[in-house]
Design a protein around this motif. Structure first.
Motif, PDB file in Angstrom:
ATOM      1  N   CYS B 178      38.496  37.567  35.008  1.00 19.68           N
ATOM      2  CA  CYS B 178      39.335  38.550  35.979  1.00 19.68           C
ATOM      3  C   CYS B 178      40.793  38.602  35.076  1.00 19.68           C
ATOM      4  O   CYS B 178      41.241  37.404  34.675  1.00 19.68           O
ATOM      5  CB  CYS B 178      39.357  37.995  37.158  1.00 19.68           C
ATOM      6  SG  CYS B 178      40.904  38.707  38.173  1.00 19.68           S
ATOM      7  N   CYS B 184      40.405  45.397  42.870  1.00 22.07           N
ATOM      8  CA  CYS B 184      38.984  45.033  43.213  1.00 22.07           C
ATOM      9  C   CYS B 184      38.569  46.015  44.289  1.00 22.07           C
ATOM     10  O   CYS B 184      37.220  46.374  44.324  1.00 22.07           O
ATOM     11  CB  CYS B 184      38.835  43.724  43.953  1.00 22.07           C
ATOM     12  SG  CYS B 184      39.779  42.466  43.030  1.00 22.07           S
ATOM     13  N   CYS B 188      35.881  47.369  40.538  1.00 22.01           N
ATOM     14  CA  CYS B 188      36.493  46.424  39.064  1.00 22.01           C
ATOM     15  C   CYS B 188      36.229  47.030  37.851  1.00 22.01           C
ATOM     16  O   CYS B 188      35.100  47.289  37.319  1.00 22.01           O
ATOM     17  CB  CYS B 188      35.997  44.933  39.025  1.00 22.01           C
ATOM     18  SG  CYS B 188      36.644  43.958  37.579  1.00 22.01           S
TER      19      CYS B 188
HETATM   20  S1  SF4 Z   1      39.614  44.569  39.824  1.00 28.25           S
HETATM   21 FE1  SF4 Z   1      39.689  42.374  40.953  1.00 28.25          FE
HETATM   22  S2  SF4 Z   1      38.173  41.354  39.614  1.00 28.25           S
HETATM   23 FE2  SF4 Z   1      38.671  43.056  38.419  1.00 28.25          FE
HETATM   24  S3  SF4 Z   1      39.950  42.182  37.176  1.00 28.25           S
HETATM   25 FE3  SF4 Z   1      41.054  43.131  38.688  1.00 28.25          FE
HETATM   26  S4  SF4 Z   1      41.583  41.390  40.206  1.00 28.25           S
HETATM   27 FE4  SF4 Z   1      40.109  40.830  38.742  1.00 28.25          FE
END
Ligand code: SF4
Ligand SMILES: Cc1cc2nc3c(=O)[nH]c(=O)nc-3n(C[C@H](O)[C@H](O)[C@H](O)COP(=O)(O)OP(=O)(O)OC[C@H]3O[C@@H](n4cnc5c(N)ncnc54)[C@H](O)[C@@H]3O)c2cc1C
Lengths: 171, 530
Positions: B178, B184, B188
């Motif tokens: 991550c 998120c 993602c």
């Molecule tokens: S979307 Fe969420 S899981 Fe994906 S890299 Fe970003 S913080 Fe991490």
């Protein structure tokens, strides 16, 4: 139907019915922000007219140049993805709005659009927001969500509130 | 590494397939459906998965809210209860809500599981019996404590709790690699979140499972007291039912995993309420109330892991079945969600949003379903046979909402907030705790005015004793040998924690035992004492 015919048949008609010219003026004034209709799937021309009057009031302060077409497209794009029942309810809402506009705005609550400042439209929306009638409250919230959502989903709206947007990701 | 999705067919693009036969049909590809699909297919069973939403992958995720809401959420993220008082967030895409969830991963509290045992006769799901299944899932989905420092939004919750002497902890997350982006909730873009979309679904497909997307289970057709087949409708690219393109799937066993609201919806459409009037009842939401603080320094709540700190100071404030307890967390703060939740317009709306980057938001999720007055909602069908939820706010829930609002606001002032505003249509910004307290005491407890949300829909097909529930404690529907429910809708109450890990572990346990019953052979890692 071309634009002129549209004005005559829908708005002009209502205006005449209520014996005033305010509605026609209202419409003409709203032409300052060119009311180019977009090729929408759900929104009719009448819906788009109502929205083109309400959008600048709801977004008042957020920007001095609203991309009305973009907003209308976003709103239409959202509605056509909603369940059938919700679309039906929104159809009723827009039809009601058309007629409420006919009655309140056009029939002369504001005799003249030039004096129908965004202030008075504001009050009008505020009264819906705080109405004891669920229907009006829900109408306010429905319009609020569609209009505000259609605007803040655009990158061009973000700088004004200090949102830099997502980092672009290299894959 | 690019994730492959063999055997996936998009029914919006392709004509309806010929009628299909399989061992297990899984309806829904979210938390429950994903885990079940991996377990059944790795046991050698012939599996078909249906998903009404699209297959969207990391390469499609552009971190824009509008696109994500339109493509990945039920009803463009605008699902509501019938009276429009509660906004419901649920996923509608391969991976279900796990594709858009915020990665917080908690084991089911022991208190909740004992309550189920005592009140609903559920003995199979004790903390002891579930422990190895939690371990299996935690390993499978890389669930570990999040060691990266929390973002400001979360840190301020910790700061406030700390200065009041209230408890707070770090949230474990299901992520691998991550980058702490904070997106998120819109999919993602790095495949870092270990959602069903990147773990169990592709694993099942590699083991031979077939996936039909934009394919909605319409009705279950019975032949005496056995399921004969399931009628499936194809959806178009906008998620609307196509006029043609329906087909049938014959399965030895049918598993409902369409999520709460979805699973009871299918049963109601199939007329099963004539066998069991409890279908769709006791649907719970973890109703969420929120408070908005303006801080002196930038918070940038859109950046960084969305949830990393929680406080359980008030989760069991009056025992298990007394006054409703709540968990305090924070949400990520993105422009569309934030701007549409501020139910003002014109200058006053823009004034609130001027502080966008300095906003810190607390939320409290309330534990519904544990006392006599908190009986949850009821799923119904509209005239298009589409499911929706009727949920009325009980007296104890109103008291809980008010109590939670007080605590959240107190935390924000303790963390140094310049001003705080409850998320309520009649609330004003307040600049000190004393004023705010007075305002909260007077806030009208009226639906719609008090803004309530939910991202945790549970129940509606609750497990328990025959006559008092919809399913037995193995998830099998009472009276039907070849029909099970394996998703969040089997919970007899809400949980008191964000639900994904509970759904994963409970479904893993139940799917493994069902797999054996259906003649499957469990792979080594799943040979867990059952
Ligand atoms: S979307 Fe969420 S899981 Fe994906 S890299 Fe970003 S913080 Fe991490
Ligand atoms: C924005 C958001 C944030 C969240 N954050 C967290 C978190 O941080 N931690 C946590 O633990 N939980 C979180 N949750 C909740 C968690 O993700 C859900 O509780 C969980 O995924 C529910 O699992 P499920 O299997 O019951 O249903 P879902 O995961 O919702 O899956 C159901 C699937 O079934 C499909 N479906 C429905 N009807 C049909 C039909 N008729 N035919 C075919 N397919 C159908 C749906 O499209 C959906 O894909 C969050 C949820 C949301 C929406």
């Amino acid at each position: 139907m071309n634009r002129r015919d549209f004005i005559k048949s829908s708005l002009g008609g209502i205006t005449l019915l209520f014996g005033g010219v305010a509605g026609y003026q209202l419409y003409l004034e709203s032409q300052e922000r060119p009311f180019e209709k977009t090729k929408a799937i759900f929104l009719t021309e009448a819906d788009q007219l109502v929205l083109s009057v309400l959008i600048p009031v709801i977004l008042n302060g957020a920007t001095d140049k609203i991309d009305l077409i973009k907003c209308l497209e976003n709103i239409d794009g959202a509605i056509i993805r909603l369940p059938q029942k919700t679309q039906q309810e929104l159809r009723q809402l827009f039809d009601l709005l058309g007629s409420v506009f006919g009655r309140l705005v056009i029939a002369g609550v504001w005799q003249n659009w030039q004096t129908a400042t965004s202030n008075s439209l504001n009050e009008f929306l505020e009264s819906w927001r705080n109405s004891s009638l669920d229907l009006l409250q829900q109408a306010y919230l429905g319009l609020h969500k569609l209009i505000i959502g259609s605007f803040y989903s655009e990158q061009s709206s973000w700088a004004a509130i200090g949102y830099p947007g997502p980092l672009s990701i290299q894959k | 590494m690019k994730i492959e999705y063999p055997n996936a067919i998009d029914c919006s693009l392709h004509p309806a397939p010929d009628n299909i036969e399989c061992d297990v049909l899984i309806i829904g590809s979210g938390a429950g459906g994903g885990i079940a699909a991996e377990i059944f297919s790795r046991s050698g069973l012939n599996v078909v998965i249906l998903e009404e939403g699209p297959l969207k992958k990391a390469s499609d995720f552009n971190m824009k809210e509008a696109d994500a809401y339109a493509e990945l959420y039920q009803e463009v993220a605008g699902r509501q209860t019938i009276d429009q008082a509660i906004q419901i967030l649920q996923g509608r895409a391969v991976g279900g809500s796990t594709t858009v969830n915020w990665t917080s991963s908690f084991r089911t509290p022991a208190k909740t599981l004992s309550f189920w045992q005592n009140e609903f006769g559920v003995t199979e799901l004790s903390s002891e019996k579930l422990a190895p299944w939690f371990e299996w899932v935690e390993k499978r989905l890389n669930i570990t404590a999040w060691l990266v420092p929390p973002n400001r939004n979360n840190q301020l919750l910790a700061d406030g709790a700390e200065s009041l002497g209230w408890s707070y902890q770090v949230i474990p997350r299901n992520v691998k690699g991550c980058a702490n982006l904070g997106y998120c909730g819109v999919g993602c873009p790095l495949d870092a979140k270990q959602s069903m979309l990147v773990t169990c679904i592709p694993r099942a497909l590699q083991s031979g499972a077939r996936l039909f997307t934009r394919a909605r289970a319409e009705k279950i057709i019975l032949d005496n007291d056995k399921v004969s087949y399931v009628e499936v409708g194809s959806m178009d690219a906008l998620g609307q039912p196509k006029t043609s393109g329906s087909f049938r799937i014959h399965a030895k066993h049918v598993v409902l995993a369409a999520g709460a609201i979805g699973s009871p919806g299918i049963l109601l459409r199939s007329g099963f309420d004539r066998f069991n009037p409890l279908i769709g009842k006791r649907t719970f939401l973890h109703p969420v109330t929120a408070s908005i603080a303006v801080m002196k320094q930038p918070v940038n709540g859109y950046q960084g892991a969305p949830q990393s700190i929680y406080s359980d100071q008030f989760l069991w404030r009056d025992g298990v079945s007394g006054e409703l307890g709540y968990k305090i967390e924070v949400p990520p703060i993105h422009p569309v969600l934030a701007s549409t939740l501020l139910k003002h317009h014109g200058e006053s709306h823009f004034n609130l949003l001027q502080d966008f980057s300095r906003l810190q938001v607390n939320l409290a999720l309330l534990r519904d379903g544990f006392n006599a007055d908190s009986t949850g909602g009821q799923v119904e069908l509209d005239e298009f046979d589409y499911p929706r939820l009727d949920y009325s706010i009980s007296e104890s829930l109103w008291r809980g909402l008010k109590h939670a609002m007080m605590s959240m606001v107190e935390i924000q002032f303790a963390a140094g907030a310049k001003a705080v505003m409850p998320l309520h249509m009649d609330a004003q910004k307040m600049s000190n705790w004393k004023e705010a307290k007075k305002q909260i005491e007077d806030l009208p407890t009226k639906p719609i005015r008090w803004q309530i949300m939910s991202a945790h829909v549970m129940g509606g097909c609750g497990i328990g004793n025959q006559g008092e529930s919809v399913c037995d404690e193995f998830g099998r529907m009472h009276q039907f040998d070849n029909l099970s429910v394996l998703d969040g809708s089997i919970f007899p109450t809400s949980l008191g924690v964000n639900p994904q890990l509970s759904i994963y572990a409970i479904v893993a346990k139940l799917a493994a035992s069902l797999s054996v019953r259906l003649g499957g052979e469990l792979p080594k890692d799943l040979l867990i004492e059952n």
